[in-house]
Scaffold this motif. Structure first.
Motif, mmCIF file in Angstrom:
data_model
loop_
_atom_site.group_PDB
_atom_site.id
_atom_site.type_symbol
_atom_site.label_atom_id
_atom_site.label_comp_id
_atom_site.label_asym_id
_atom_site.label_seq_id
_atom_site.Cartn_x
_atom_site.Cartn_y
_atom_site.Cartn_z
ATOM 1 N N GLU A 5 8.519 4.368 -6.153
ATOM 2 C CA GLU A 5 7.707 4.388 -7.382
ATOM 3 C C GLU A 5 7.145 2.998 -7.691
ATOM 4 O OE1 GLU A 5 10.915 4.675 -7.112
ATOM 5 O OE2 GLU A 5 11.819 3.260 -8.524
ATOM 6 N N LYS A 6 7.730 1.970 -7.114
ATOM 7 C CA LYS A 6 7.195 0.598 -7.245
ATOM 8 C C LYS A 6 6.740 0.091 -5.880
ATOM 9 C CE LYS A 6 7.967 0.255 -11.656
ATOM 10 N NZ LYS A 6 6.819 0.315 -12.580
ATOM 11 N N ARG A 7 6.413 1.037 -5.019
ATOM 12 C CA ARG A 7 5.874 0.737 -3.683
ATOM 13 C C ARG A 7 6.790 -0.211 -2.910
ATOM 14 N NH1 ARG A 7 3.977 4.470 -5.486
ATOM 15 N NH2 ARG A 7 1.793 5.062 -5.690
ATOM 16 N N LYS A 45 -0.812 -11.841 1.536
ATOM 17 C CA LYS A 45 -1.441 -12.090 0.233
ATOM 18 C C LYS A 45 -1.064 -13.446 -0.360
ATOM 19 C CE LYS A 45 -3.600 -9.991 -3.357
ATOM 20 N NZ LYS A 45 -3.039 -8.799 -3.998
ATOM 21 N N ILE A 64 6.537 -8.958 -2.748
ATOM 22 C CA ILE A 64 7.452 -9.438 -3.787
ATOM 23 C C ILE A 64 7.164 -8.730 -5.104
ATOM 24 C CG2 ILE A 64 6.008 -11.344 -4.621
ATOM 25 C CD1 ILE A 64 8.616 -13.030 -4.714
ATOM 26 N N ALA A 83 5.003 -3.224 -0.966
ATOM 27 C CA ALA A 83 3.940 -3.968 -1.658
ATOM 28 C C ALA A 83 4.317 -5.429 -1.874
ATOM 29 C CB ALA A 83 3.628 -3.308 -2.996
ATOM 30 N N LEU A 114 6.124 -8.278 -8.522
ATOM 31 C CA LEU A 114 5.187 -9.130 -9.262
ATOM 32 C C LEU A 114 5.742 -9.585 -10.606
ATOM 33 C CD1 LEU A 114 1.801 -7.358 -8.385
ATOM 34 C CD2 LEU A 114 2.668 -9.535 -7.493
ATOM 35 N N ALA A 130 5.514 -10.142 1.368
ATOM 36 C CA ALA A 130 6.885 -10.016 1.883
ATOM 37 C C ALA A 130 7.048 -8.751 2.714
ATOM 38 C CB ALA A 130 7.879 -10.011 0.717
HETATM 39 N N1 ACO Z 1 5.691 -5.587 -7.653
HETATM 40 C C1 ACO Z 1 6.065 -4.780 -8.689
HETATM 41 N N2 ACO Z 1 5.528 -3.551 -8.905
HETATM 42 C C2 ACO Z 1 4.586 -3.127 -8.026
HETATM 43 C C3 ACO Z 1 4.173 -3.903 -6.930
HETATM 44 C C4 ACO Z 1 4.768 -5.187 -6.752
HETATM 45 N N3 ACO Z 1 4.473 -5.974 -5.746
HETATM 46 N N4 ACO Z 1 3.230 -3.215 -6.259
HETATM 47 C C5 ACO Z 1 3.068 -2.045 -6.896
HETATM 48 N N5 ACO Z 1 3.887 -1.985 -7.958
HETATM 49 C C6 ACO Z 1 4.020 -0.897 -8.945
HETATM 50 C C7 ACO Z 1 2.788 -0.760 -9.804
HETATM 51 O O1 ACO Z 1 2.849 -1.653 -10.894
HETATM 52 C C8 ACO Z 1 2.912 0.689 -10.222
HETATM 53 O O2 ACO Z 1 3.891 0.780 -11.233
HETATM 54 P P1 ACO Z 1 3.646 1.741 -12.524
HETATM 55 O O3 ACO Z 1 3.512 3.123 -11.945
HETATM 56 O O4 ACO Z 1 4.877 1.553 -13.368
HETATM 57 O O5 ACO Z 1 2.380 1.265 -13.156
HETATM 58 C C9 ACO Z 1 3.473 1.366 -8.993
HETATM 59 O O6 ACO Z 1 4.095 0.333 -8.242
HETATM 60 C C10 ACO Z 1 2.422 2.012 -8.127
HETATM 61 O O7 ACO Z 1 1.440 1.034 -7.854
HETATM 62 P P2 ACO Z 1 -0.082 1.423 -7.614
HETATM 63 O O8 ACO Z 1 -0.871 0.149 -7.600
HETATM 64 O O9 ACO Z 1 -0.501 2.473 -8.605
HETATM 65 O O10 ACO Z 1 0.012 2.089 -6.175
HETATM 66 P P3 ACO Z 1 -1.122 2.270 -5.092
HETATM 67 O O11 ACO Z 1 -0.511 3.098 -4.024
HETATM 68 O O12 ACO Z 1 -2.395 2.723 -5.728
HETATM 69 O O13 ACO Z 1 -1.405 0.795 -4.534
HETATM 70 C C11 ACO Z 1 -0.794 -1.324 -3.596
HETATM 71 C C12 ACO Z 1 -0.479 0.189 -3.712
HETATM 72 C C13 ACO Z 1 -2.145 -1.530 -2.943
HETATM 73 C C14 ACO Z 1 0.330 -1.900 -2.736
HETATM 74 C C15 ACO Z 1 -0.825 -1.968 -4.994
HETATM 75 O O14 ACO Z 1 0.270 -1.507 -5.750
HETATM 76 C C16 ACO Z 1 -0.789 -3.473 -4.962
HETATM 77 O O15 ACO Z 1 -1.801 -4.104 -4.679
HETATM 78 N N6 ACO Z 1 0.377 -4.100 -5.295
HETATM 79 C C17 ACO Z 1 0.532 -5.518 -5.413
HETATM 80 C C18 ACO Z 1 0.583 -6.194 -4.034
HETATM 81 C C19 ACO Z 1 0.854 -7.683 -4.138
HETATM 82 O O16 ACO Z 1 0.023 -8.454 -4.563
HETATM 83 N N7 ACO Z 1 2.076 -8.102 -3.720
HETATM 84 C C20 ACO Z 1 2.489 -9.479 -3.704
HETATM 85 C C21 ACO Z 1 2.223 -10.072 -2.328
HETATM 86 S S1 ACO Z 1 2.726 -11.768 -2.162
HETATM 87 C C22 ACO Z 1 4.368 -11.721 -1.665
HETATM 88 O O17 ACO Z 1 4.914 -10.698 -1.338
HETATM 89 C C23 ACO Z 1 5.127 -13.024 -1.573
#
Ligand code: ACO
Length: 275
Positions: free
Chosen positions: A43-45, A164, A83, A81, A85, A142
């Protein structure tokens, strides 16, 4: 890839109880020679936290000796998805702080915390196991680095790899930069990281980020077939060969040839020596 300098086995299995893992959003199942680690917060990918990484490290420490193949997969539409956020918010992740709270500590303490997080990734390179990332959907930050920590990546045709971190002001620090450069070369690694662009299945296959691309519905079956192939070889010969392959890049041809001879002498003794 350089030889693995991963923490060794022998930890406390109680640290990785199913209940504790479930709280963190992980599952860990061992079936004979196969261990499966599932990121289980769909649910939080499958966003990852410091707790995810220390649990991964403890799974590595307590991995039973008989395990030869470790599969890392993600529940739901995305592998991971990246770390969580919430780390970027002032509130952070409950019980785990935030980047703001980390910035208030001395640099050395945070560096130490990163090294501990990296332990969750490093053990996946151990010679006596083969690790397979089974990836579908997004593998971001991550998540991409966790896939890179594995020896093999078998991916669904809907994948998106994305480093990212630079777009968020960070560097990739979960052991992903070295395998990325080794797999795709420096120029392509610079392109992928410094643009933080998406890499899709066709390109991932073409540049060596994926060993196999399959339709999403075939991912599990394809991974099972690969496991069967991997388990068909001799356990000790497989570990010795992985050691050789991992060390090959850092050695000269002469050094590598000598290393082959040393490993083979051990194999012949083990296979044909007096019992
Ligand atoms: N951290 C916390 N929560 C997250 C994250 C994350 N990285 N990614 C997704 N979620 C949550 C969303 O907030 C959402 O929660 P909600 O239903 O309570 O609103 C739920 O997961 C589903 O997310 P969606 O965006 O609706 O899912 P979708 O399948 O459309 O998109 C995607 C998936 C593309 C991965 C998108 O969620 C995204 O871009 N996430 C952020 C990616 C990111 O920037 N990660 C950090 C990278 S840097 C690093 O890892 C060091």
């Amino acid at each position: 890839m350089a030889e693995a300098q991963a923490p060794q086995r022998g930890g406390n299995a109680e640290d990785v109880s199913a209940e504790r893992l479930a709280e963190i959003g992980l599952r860990h199942e061992v079936d004979g020679e196969i261990a499966t680690i599932t990121l289980d917060r769909p649910e939080k990918r499958n966003a990852q936290t410091f707790a995810t990484w220390s649990a991964l490290a403890r799974i590595g420490e307590s991995l039973p000796e008989q395990v030869r193949v470790v599969v890392v997969k993600g529940e739901g539409p995305s592998f991971s998805a990246g770390i969580d956020l919430r780390m970027f918010t002032p509130e952070g992740v409950p019980g785990q702080g935030s980047f703001s709270s980390a910035a208030a500590t001395d640099g050395e303490a945070f560096e130490q915390r990163i090294r501990q997080a990296q332990d969750g990734f490093l053990w996946l390179r151990r010679p006596e196991i083969v690790s397979i990332a089974a990836v579908q959907g997004h593998a971001i930050g991550a998540g991409f680095q966790l896939a890179l920590a594995c020896d093999l990546r078998i991916v669904a045709d809907d994948i998106t790899f994305c480093m990212k971190e630079p777009a968020l002001g960070l560097v990739p620090d979960l052991t992903g930069t070295k395998p990325l450069v080794e797999l795709v070369g420096l120029a392509k690694a610079i392109d992928i990281c410094l643009t933080a662009r998406n890499v899709y299945a066709e390109e991932a296959m073409r540049i060596g980020l994926a060993e196999q691309v399959v339709a999403g519905g075939d991912l599990d079956k394809t991974v099972q077939n690969k496991i069967a192939e991997l388990l068909s070889t001799n356990r000790d010969a497989a570990a010795a060969t992985k050691r050789l392959l991992q060390g090959a890049r850092a050695r000269t041809l002469e050094e590598q040839s000598a290393a082959e001879g040393r490993e083979q002498a051990k194999r012949i003794k083990a296979l044909f020596g007096p019992r």
